[in-house]
Scaffold this motif. Sequence first.
Motif: not given
Length: 385
Positions: A238, A241, A275, A293, A296-297, A300
Amino acid sequence: MRICGIICEFNPFHNGHKYLLDRAREISGCDFLICVMSGSFTQRGEMCILDKYTRAKHAILGGADCVIELPSAFSTAPAEIFAKGAIKILSAIPDFCALTFGCETADKIILTDAAKILIEEPPPFKEILTKNIKEGQSYIKSINAAFEGVGGHHDLLDKPNNILAIEYCKAIFKLNKNIEIFPINRLGSAFNSKDMKNNFSSSSAIRENLSDERIIANVPDYVYKDLQDFKPQTELFKTISRIVLSRAPREDLKKVYGCSEGLENAIKSDESNSFDEIVENMTSKRYPASRITRILCANFLRIYSSDCESYLKSDLYLKPLAVKQSCINKIMSQLSYSQYPVITSGSDMMKLNKVAKNCKELDDFAFEQRSIITGKRTPDKLLII
């Protein structure tokens, strides 16, 4: 030869998954059972609890004959793209003719009828959908209202595994493939439940309660052993990220699936928070936490929607992670007749077209990032179990 496929994450593999594999072989009458499994990151936008080779080993020990990696571009995507990508990979395998999956409503007719409704969107589907969204209903509730408004089965879309099941059916229809589906009722706790049960807890519950002694009754012995060596690195993931988010231009964030309608601006404006705070602040009726999420992943991992669309249109590859020793010759021979190259070593990358190579490089990047974050490096080599 008759091959049955299962699309999975096995994060981690548990008793319910073992039941699914056993039932899949029984009801499909298949000669071989092949799993297409997410690699290093999941559809929820999380880092997998165990590395992909360990989870593939568990699947083989649990009854699968072969485990093939689902490319990261698909494994971290919304349900529709996740399903399209997985069916695309399975459909490249000669003699793939059956798909088994667990869901809350294991009725072939109900699921296939639902898929047809969502593909065709008969009147007044769009009118009901637009009306509910304008009135402030969540997108999921609005879709459900539109679906039921044109004759869809009540509450069918309220269950996450039903949604995936319908997306599998939609993907099969759109590819015009002759694939028989074998839905199986899920056992035990609900998909998102974090409550531990005596023997059929969800993966979510197991991940959240790794110190609970009841885990030993919920997973096979070989999984329990590997879980004992696991050290969660969720907070580190987290943190990293969030750092990557702080360096990402708004225009790049906008390229991620689901990051639309100015959501990229809202997320970037909130990037100074943690996060979890970003996820909480961005979550709303329209944008569930899982969507945030996942965004955000994908940011990343630098996975963008335009890339995913190009992968869906291109020939790709088959990346076996593990194969059962007793049938390796037959399995590998069958895979060799695929329309896609089989990747078992670095030199096989030469077989890939430019688009497929880019897709495979994303898988390698995701694998490397997970290894760095966990501090545990697994050999990137086919397992023979």
